[in-house]
Design a protein around this motif. Structure first.
Motif, PDB file in Angstrom:
ATOM      1  N   HIS A   1     103.527  72.509 -29.918  1.00 57.98           N
ATOM      2  CA  HIS A   1     102.424  73.367 -29.489  1.00 57.98           C
ATOM      3  C   HIS A   1     101.117  73.078 -30.227  1.00 57.98           C
ATOM      4  CE1 HIS A   1     104.886  75.771 -26.815  1.00 57.98           C
ATOM      5  NE2 HIS A   1     105.820  75.786 -27.755  1.00 57.98           N
ATOM      6  N   ASN A   2     101.223  72.687 -31.483  1.00 56.14           N
ATOM      7  CA  ASN A   2     100.005  72.484 -32.267  1.00 56.14           C
ATOM      8  C   ASN A   2      99.423  71.088 -32.135  1.00 56.14           C
ATOM      9  OD1 ASN A   2     100.555  75.060 -33.145  1.00 56.14           O
ATOM     10  ND2 ASN A   2     101.205  74.463 -35.194  1.00 56.14           N
ATOM     11  N   THR A   3     100.265  70.119 -31.783  1.00 59.40           N
ATOM     12  CA  THR A   3      99.810  68.730 -31.766  1.00 59.40           C
ATOM     13  C   THR A   3      99.957  68.066 -30.400  1.00 59.40           C
ATOM     14  OG1 THR A   3     100.442  68.531 -34.094  1.00 59.40           O
ATOM     15  CG2 THR A   3     100.062  66.484 -32.894  1.00 59.40           C
ATOM     16  N   LEU A   4     101.110  68.249 -29.750  1.00 61.60           N
ATOM     17  CA  LEU A   4     101.349  67.533 -28.505  1.00 61.60           C
ATOM     18  C   LEU A   4     100.729  68.203 -27.283  1.00 61.60           C
ATOM     19  CD1 LEU A   4     105.058  66.334 -28.823  1.00 61.60           C
ATOM     20  CD2 LEU A   4     102.951  65.152 -29.489  1.00 61.60           C
ATOM     21  N   ALA A   5     100.686  69.520 -27.275  1.00 66.13           N
ATOM     22  CA  ALA A   5     100.245  70.234 -26.075  1.00 66.13           C
ATOM     23  C   ALA A   5      98.862  69.798 -25.608  1.00 66.13           C
ATOM     24  CB  ALA A   5     100.275  71.739 -26.308  1.00 66.13           C
ATOM     25  N   VAL A   6      97.927  69.661 -26.523  1.00 65.86           N
ATOM     26  CA  VAL A   6      96.563  69.285 -26.156  1.00 65.86           C
ATOM     27  C   VAL A   6      96.525  67.884 -25.555  1.00 65.86           C
ATOM     28  CG1 VAL A   6      95.972  68.318 -28.423  1.00 65.86           C
ATOM     29  CG2 VAL A   6      94.171  69.272 -26.963  1.00 65.86           C
ATOM     30  N   ARG A   7      97.516  67.060 -25.873  1.00 64.23           N
ATOM     31  CA  ARG A   7      97.582  65.700 -25.349  1.00 64.23           C
ATOM     32  C   ARG A   7      98.349  65.607 -24.038  1.00 64.23           C
ATOM     33  NH1 ARG A   7      97.234  65.564 -30.824  1.00 64.23           N
ATOM     34  NH2 ARG A   7      96.064  63.826 -31.761  1.00 64.23           N
ATOM     35  N   LEU A   8      99.182  66.608 -23.749  1.00 61.26           N
ATOM     36  CA  LEU A   8     100.060  66.529 -22.582  1.00 61.26           C
ATOM     37  C   LEU A   8      99.636  67.428 -21.426  1.00 61.26           C
ATOM     38  CD1 LEU A   8     103.524  66.510 -24.399  1.00 61.26           C
ATOM     39  CD2 LEU A   8     102.257  64.548 -23.516  1.00 61.26           C
ATOM     40  N   VAL A   9      99.187  68.625 -21.716  1.00 54.86           N
ATOM     41  CA  VAL A   9      98.805  69.555 -20.650  1.00 54.86           C
ATOM     42  C   VAL A   9      97.621  68.960 -19.876  1.00 54.86           C
ATOM     43  CG1 VAL A   9      97.893  71.841 -20.114  1.00 54.86           C
ATOM     44  CG2 VAL A   9      99.689  71.575 -21.851  1.00 54.86           C
ATOM     45  N   GLY A  10      97.759  68.939 -18.560  1.00 56.53           N
ATOM     46  CA  GLY A  10      96.750  68.337 -17.692  1.00 56.53           C
ATOM     47  C   GLY A  10      97.057  66.917 -17.282  1.00 56.53           C
ATOM     48  N   GLN A  11      98.070  66.294 -17.912  1.00 54.99           N
ATOM     49  CA  GLN A  11      98.435  64.909 -17.592  1.00 54.99           C
ATOM     50  C   GLN A  11      99.449  64.858 -16.444  1.00 54.99           C
ATOM     51  OE1 GLN A  11      97.047  62.161 -19.180  1.00 54.99           O
ATOM     52  NE2 GLN A  11      95.712  63.734 -20.065  1.00 54.99           N
ATOM     53  N   ASP A  12      99.555  63.684 -15.832  1.00 60.25           N
ATOM     54  CA  ASP A  12     100.544  63.443 -14.785  1.00 60.25           C
ATOM     55  C   ASP A  12     101.904  63.254 -15.449  1.00 60.25           C
ATOM     56  OD1 ASP A  12     102.219  62.462 -12.793  1.00 60.25           O
ATOM     57  OD2 ASP A  12     100.677  61.186 -11.895  1.00 60.25           O
ATOM     58  N   PRO A  13     102.888  64.101 -15.177  1.00 59.08           N
ATOM     59  CA  PRO A  13     104.177  64.011 -15.862  1.00 59.08           C
ATOM     60  C   PRO A  13     104.996  62.786 -15.481  1.00 59.08           C
ATOM     61  CG  PRO A  13     104.312  65.621 -14.104  1.00 59.08           C
ATOM     62  CD  PRO A  13     102.867  65.219 -14.204  1.00 59.08           C
ATOM     63  N   LEU A  14     104.611  62.116 -14.397  1.00 62.16           N
ATOM     64  CA  LEU A  14     105.358  60.933 -13.973  1.00 62.16           C
ATOM     65  C   LEU A  14     104.933  59.675 -14.717  1.00 62.16           C
ATOM     66  CD1 LEU A  14     105.664  61.522 -10.122  1.00 62.16           C
ATOM     67  CD2 LEU A  14     107.114  62.344 -11.990  1.00 62.16           C
ATOM     68  N   ASN A  15     103.870  59.756 -15.486  1.00 61.63           N
ATOM     69  CA  ASN A  15     103.466  58.620 -16.324  1.00 61.63           C
ATOM     70  C   ASN A  15     104.240  58.672 -17.639  1.00 61.63           C
ATOM     71  OD1 ASN A  15     101.618  57.721 -14.406  1.00 61.63           O
ATOM     72  ND2 ASN A  15      99.940  58.923 -15.273  1.00 61.63           N
ATOM     73  N   ILE A  16     105.536  58.524 -17.527  1.00 61.58           N
ATOM     74  CA  ILE A  16     106.418  58.783 -18.667  1.00 61.58           C
ATOM     75  C   ILE A  16     106.168  57.795 -19.801  1.00 61.58           C
ATOM     76  CG2 ILE A  16     108.822  58.940 -19.434  1.00 61.58           C
ATOM     77  CD1 ILE A  16     109.556  59.867 -16.628  1.00 61.58           C
ATOM     78  N   GLU A  17     106.045  56.523 -19.492  1.00 62.20           N
ATOM     79  CA  GLU A  17     105.808  55.531 -20.546  1.00 62.20           C
ATOM     80  C   GLU A  17     104.489  55.805 -21.275  1.00 62.20           C
ATOM     81  OE1 GLU A  17     107.287  53.066 -22.000  1.00 62.20           O
ATOM     82  OE2 GLU A  17     109.061  52.696 -20.780  1.00 62.20           O
ATOM     83  N   LEU A  18     103.462  56.135 -20.520  1.00 61.96           N
ATOM     84  CA  LEU A  18     102.158  56.414 -21.120  1.00 61.96           C
ATOM     85  C   LEU A  18     102.235  57.617 -22.051  1.00 61.96           C
ATOM     86  CD1 LEU A  18      99.066  55.892 -21.214  1.00 61.96           C
ATOM     87  CD2 LEU A  18      98.880  57.506 -19.291  1.00 61.96           C
ATOM     88  N   LEU A  19     102.876  58.686 -21.590  1.00 59.28           N
ATOM     89  CA  LEU A  19     102.973  59.894 -22.402  1.00 59.28           C
ATOM     90  C   LEU A  19     103.874  59.676 -23.616  1.00 59.28           C
ATOM     91  CD1 LEU A  19     103.191  62.631 -19.613  1.00 59.28           C
ATOM     92  CD2 LEU A  19     101.177  61.785 -20.837  1.00 59.28           C
ATOM     93  N   HIS A  20     104.925  58.905 -23.428  1.00 62.78           N
ATOM     94  CA  HIS A  20     105.805  58.602 -24.554  1.00 62.78           C
ATOM     95  C   HIS A  20     105.046  57.843 -25.642  1.00 62.78           C
ATOM     96  CE1 HIS A  20     109.043  56.468 -26.767  1.00 62.78           C
ATOM     97  NE2 HIS A  20     109.742  57.560 -26.516  1.00 62.78           N
ATOM     98  N   LYS A  21     104.287  56.847 -25.239  1.00 65.58           N
ATOM     99  CA  LYS A  21     103.511  56.069 -26.216  1.00 65.58           C
ATOM    100  C   LYS A  21     102.510  56.970 -26.946  1.00 65.58           C
ATOM    101  CE  LYS A  21     102.290  52.161 -28.150  1.00 65.58           C
ATOM    102  NZ  LYS A  21     101.751  51.033 -27.380  1.00 65.58           N
TER     103      LYS A  21
END
Length: 400
Positions: free
Chosen positions: A46-66
């Motif tokens: 919630h403190n670190t990842l949320a700002v980077r993930l919310v609003g992103q396309d969840p199907l870009n799994i490799e991109l989000l994982h990196k």
């Protein structure tokens, strides 16, 4: 499709398990899980990842994982950062499968196996059902009796336990009778009397069922190298299948020395994070069997890369499970999708016990084999009554 919220769940009774829902504007939600230090992982999400993930396309799994594993201090470990990334990643694959209406193993490339052989890790029904994570403290040997108190079984009646497992079609078991001595002596030595006590279960198993049972030896990274080698030499007469994590997994050179000292396979390691750590061990010929825990090592995205890399070294892959039900199911999807999977760990005290209190579906396990999950995504959800628990803590991060 966009991620609209990350919602995490933890409960006091299972204090080390953290679940996550990745929610989307399409109304599709992915389910993930990790294990150990749940509150710390929750904070990182919630403190670190949320700002980077919310609003992103969840199907870009490799991109989000990196994005998740490239943060400072999130390099080749199984620390909070990697456990958080693992939970999110598993949820993203669950979501991907639901979008496509296919099981996760299909999304990973399809089935390499019609059924998967499993071994029984001989834990009890309340093993690790605590906030402590010390091998002996979490045994809970004083728990109420049940048909599957297999930890008490291997410590006190190993022959009978082996017979019971075989009667149920399970021909492989994992035990850890050296842990009490390892804890008492801080892994520095083992006395003659302690050695005799720890060897007794192996004697009873072989006397009861002969070579019909494979025995995996879990050593929980408790020992220094000379003592681990001494234990290995003593156990070779019982022809175990593998020695798992005999020393701390922080020295490929030391583990390679251990592996050269015995004809029994060396298995490593649920404690390693990312394919980069595994490569160091493979380059040193330190591991014959590559074990990974998908809840710790970076999720399904990293897990399939570890399995593929193991295959390039002609090493079999064996996913770990002694965690929660969602991680177990994710590991099963991975096992079915990889051509070099050797065997899948399972704990019958868990999948016949507390897993059923938490999720709607558990895998079909019959005659020593696991069969693939058939529903879309992971094929399971948290049960409705989970959300009514009085010990439930929920935290959410969503778009502003």
């Amino acid at each position: 499709m966009k991620i609209t919220a990350l919602r995490t769940y933890r409960v006091e009774e299972f204090a080390n398990v953290l679940w996550i829902h990745v929610e989307t504007d399409a109304g599709i939600t992915g389910l993930g899980e990790t294990f150990y230090g749940a509150e710390a992982v929750e904070a990182h999400i919630h403190n670190t990842l949320a700002v980077r993930l919310v609003g992103q396309d969840p199907l870009n799994i490799e991109l989000l994982h990196k994005e998740m594993v490239s943060l400072p201090n999130a390099q080749a470990s199984t620390g909070v950062e990697y456990r958080a990334a693992s939970a999110v990643d598993i949820a993203l694959w669950d979501l991907f499968g639901k979008v496509c209406g296919q099981p996760v193993h299909t999304m990973l490339g399809g089935q390499s196996w019609d059924r998967m052989r499993t071994y029984n890790t001989c834990a009890g029904t309340r093993y690790v059902r605590t906030n402590k994570i010390r091998p002996v403290d979490t045994w809970n040997l004083d728990a109420a009796p049940s048909p599957y108190e297999d930890l008490d079984g291997f410590m006190n009646r190993a022959g009978e336990l082996a017979e019971d497992l075989l009667e149920n079609g399970i021909s492989s078991m994992k035990i850890w009778p050296f842990d009490p001595a390892g804890i008492e002596n801080k892994g520095q030595f083992i006395t003659t009397e302690q050695m005799k006590t720890a060897v007794k279960p192996f004697e009873l198993i072989r006397k009861a069922v002969g070579d019909k049972m494979d025995i995996m030896v879990e050593m929980h990274s408790l020992w220094n190298l000379p003592t681990a080698m001494e234990i290995a030499r003593t156990l070779e007469q019982f022809n175990p299948r593998w020695f798992e994590d005999p020393i701390r997994m922080n020295s490929p050179q030391a583990l390679a020395e251990f592996a050269r000292s015995t004809h029994v396979w060396t298995c490593a390691s649920e404690t390693l994070g990312s394919r980069f750590a595994y490569k160091e061990y493979l380059d040193r010929d330190a591991a014959h069997v590559v074990m990974a825990d998908l809840c710790w090592t970076g999720g399904l995205t990293e897990g399939r890369k570890i399995a593929a890399m193991a295959d390039t070294y002609h090493r079999p892959f064996a996913p770990h499970d002694c965690i929660g039900p969602v991680g177990f199911i994710a590991a099963i999807h991975m096992s079915f999708s990889q051509p070099n999977t050797l065997i899948q760990e399972s704990v019958r005290a868990f999948y016949k016990g507390w897993y059923r209190e938490l999720v709607t579906e558990v895998p079909r396990i019959e005659g020593g084999y696991i069969y693939p999950m058939e529903g879309p995504g992971l094929g399971t959800e948290l049960v409705p009554q989970f959300f009514e628990r009085s010990d439930l803590t929920v935290r959410v991060s969503e778009a502003a």
